[in-house]
Design a protein around this motif. Structure first.
Motif, PDB file in Angstrom:
ATOM      1  N   CYS A  21       0.808  -1.225   0.000  1.00  0.00           N
ATOM      2  CA  CYS A  21       0.000   0.000   0.000  1.00  0.00           C
ATOM      3  C   CYS A  21       0.841   1.275   0.000  1.00  0.00           C
ATOM      4  CB  CYS A  21      -0.970   0.005   1.169  1.00  0.00           C
ATOM      5  SG  CYS A  21      -2.443  -0.944   0.824  1.00  0.00           S
ATOM      6  N   PRO A  22       1.792   1.425   0.910  1.00  0.00           N
ATOM      7  CA  PRO A  22       2.572   2.670   0.883  1.00  0.00           C
ATOM      8  C   PRO A  22       3.321   2.850  -0.424  1.00  0.00           C
ATOM      9  CG  PRO A  22       2.976   1.473   2.926  1.00  0.00           C
ATOM     10  CD  PRO A  22       2.162   0.584   2.042  1.00  0.00           C
ATOM     11  N   LYS A  23       3.813   1.762  -1.006  1.00  0.00           N
ATOM     12  CA  LYS A  23       4.547   1.855  -2.266  1.00  0.00           C
ATOM     13  C   LYS A  23       3.620   2.292  -3.396  1.00  0.00           C
ATOM     14  CE  LYS A  23       7.775  -1.684  -0.853  1.00  0.00           C
ATOM     15  NZ  LYS A  23       8.179  -3.068  -1.004  1.00  0.00           N
ATOM     16  N   ALA A  24       2.443   1.698  -3.461  1.00  0.00           N
ATOM     17  CA  ALA A  24       1.492   2.050  -4.520  1.00  0.00           C
ATOM     18  C   ALA A  24       0.999   3.478  -4.342  1.00  0.00           C
ATOM     19  CB  ALA A  24       0.315   1.077  -4.513  1.00  0.00           C
ATOM     20  N   LYS A  25       0.674   3.839  -3.118  1.00  0.00           N
ATOM     21  CA  LYS A  25       0.191   5.200  -2.852  1.00  0.00           C
ATOM     22  C   LYS A  25       1.277   6.219  -3.180  1.00  0.00           C
ATOM     23  CE  LYS A  25      -3.818   4.190  -0.916  1.00  0.00           C
ATOM     24  NZ  LYS A  25      -5.099   4.587  -1.387  1.00  0.00           N
ATOM     25  N   GLN A  47       3.560  10.705  -2.569  1.00  0.00           N
ATOM     26  CA  GLN A  47       3.744  10.926  -1.138  1.00  0.00           C
ATOM     27  C   GLN A  47       3.388   9.646  -0.392  1.00  0.00           C
ATOM     28  OE1 GLN A  47       0.960  13.661   0.667  1.00  0.00           O
ATOM     29  NE2 GLN A  47      -0.378  13.506  -1.104  1.00  0.00           N
ATOM     30  N   VAL A  48       4.036   9.429   0.729  1.00  0.00           N
ATOM     31  CA  VAL A  48       3.776   8.236   1.526  1.00  0.00           C
ATOM     32  C   VAL A  48       2.668   8.544   2.519  1.00  0.00           C
ATOM     33  CG1 VAL A  48       4.770   6.572   3.129  1.00  0.00           C
ATOM     34  CG2 VAL A  48       6.137   7.436   1.243  1.00  0.00           C
ATOM     35  N   LYS A  49       1.657   7.689   2.553  1.00  0.00           N
ATOM     36  CA  LYS A  49       0.498   7.910   3.396  1.00  0.00           C
ATOM     37  C   LYS A  49       0.711   7.346   4.798  1.00  0.00           C
ATOM     38  CE  LYS A  49      -4.467   7.059   3.483  1.00  0.00           C
ATOM     39  NZ  LYS A  49      -5.602   6.516   2.770  1.00  0.00           N
ATOM     40  N   TYR A  50       1.535   6.328   4.932  1.00  0.00           N
ATOM     41  CA  TYR A  50       1.691   5.622   6.198  1.00  0.00           C
ATOM     42  C   TYR A  50       3.078   5.850   6.790  1.00  0.00           C
ATOM     43  CZ  TYR A  50      -2.280   3.227   4.102  1.00  0.00           C
ATOM     44  OH  TYR A  50      -3.471   2.947   3.504  1.00  0.00           O
ATOM     45  N   ASN A  51       3.127   5.782   8.096  1.00  0.00           N
ATOM     46  CA  ASN A  51       4.391   5.936   8.809  1.00  0.00           C
ATOM     47  C   ASN A  51       4.838   4.588   9.366  1.00  0.00           C
ATOM     48  OD1 ASN A  51       4.488   8.744   8.457  1.00  0.00           O
ATOM     49  ND2 ASN A  51       3.070   9.028  10.166  1.00  0.00           N
ATOM     50  N   GLY A  52       5.086   3.652   8.494  1.00  0.00           N
ATOM     51  CA  GLY A  52       5.551   2.345   8.919  1.00  0.00           C
ATOM     52  C   GLY A  52       4.503   1.265   8.730  1.00  0.00           C
ATOM     53  N   LEU A  53       4.931   0.034   8.964  1.00  0.00           N
ATOM     54  CA  LEU A  53       4.094  -1.136   8.737  1.00  0.00           C
ATOM     55  C   LEU A  53       2.911  -1.195   9.693  1.00  0.00           C
ATOM     56  CD1 LEU A  53       4.041  -3.593   6.888  1.00  0.00           C
ATOM     57  CD2 LEU A  53       5.372  -4.823   8.587  1.00  0.00           C
ATOM     58  N   ALA A  96       0.342   1.394   8.736  1.00  0.00           N
ATOM     59  CA  ALA A  96      -0.368   0.977   7.528  1.00  0.00           C
ATOM     60  C   ALA A  96      -1.427  -0.070   7.862  1.00  0.00           C
ATOM     61  CB  ALA A  96       0.616   0.418   6.504  1.00  0.00           C
ATOM     62  N   PHE A  97      -1.052  -1.057   8.669  1.00  0.00           N
ATOM     63  CA  PHE A  97      -1.989  -2.107   9.069  1.00  0.00           C
ATOM     64  C   PHE A  97      -3.197  -1.508   9.783  1.00  0.00           C
ATOM     65  CE2 PHE A  97      -3.529  -5.383  11.976  1.00  0.00           C
ATOM     66  CZ  PHE A  97      -3.661  -6.463  11.123  1.00  0.00           C
ATOM     67  N   GLN A  98      -2.947  -0.658  10.762  1.00  0.00           N
ATOM     68  CA  GLN A  98      -4.029  -0.046  11.533  1.00  0.00           C
ATOM     69  C   GLN A  98      -4.897   0.859  10.654  1.00  0.00           C
ATOM     70  OE1 GLN A  98      -1.767   1.778  14.664  1.00  0.00           O
ATOM     71  NE2 GLN A  98      -1.863  -0.040  15.981  1.00  0.00           N
ATOM     72  N   SER A  99      -4.274   1.609   9.769  1.00  0.00           N
ATOM     73  CA  SER A  99      -5.025   2.517   8.897  1.00  0.00           C
ATOM     74  C   SER A  99      -5.916   1.761   7.925  1.00  0.00           C
ATOM     75  CB  SER A  99      -4.064   3.409   8.106  1.00  0.00           C
ATOM     76  OG  SER A  99      -3.353   4.247   8.980  1.00  0.00           O
TER      77      SER A  99
END
Length: 80
Positions: A14-18, A24-30, A33-36
């Motif tokens: 997800c962060p790579k695709a986004k 821009q990176v939407k998540y601050n780590g794995l 990303a999981f929680q979001s």
């Protein structure tokens, strides 16, 4: 067995695709990303991409097992 790491792969992708699409990176780590993903899409969001993954892995596994069983049978005949 390939479904088990799928959640991790979904979260990692997800962060790579986004970032690729939005630059821009939407998540601050794995963990974020999981929680979001769970928060925004529900638990079903972790299963996103299952169908293409199964369509890719199923033929590969079938070929591997067939090759293994054929080789095993052929080699057992050689030892007789």
């Amino acid at each position: 067995a390939s479904v088990v790491p799928m959640h991790r792969d979904t979260v990692k992708a997800c962060p790579k695709a986004k970032a690729f699409v939005e630059s821009q990176v939407k998540y601050n780590g794995l963990q974020d990303a999981f929680q979001s993903i769970v928060k925004e899409e529900g638990a079903i969001g972790l299963w996103r991409g299952l169908t293409p993954r199964l369509m890719t892995h199923t033929p590969a596994v079938a070929i591997s097992w067939t090759t293994y069983e054929t080789a095993k049978r052929w080699l057992s005949h050689l030892s007789d």
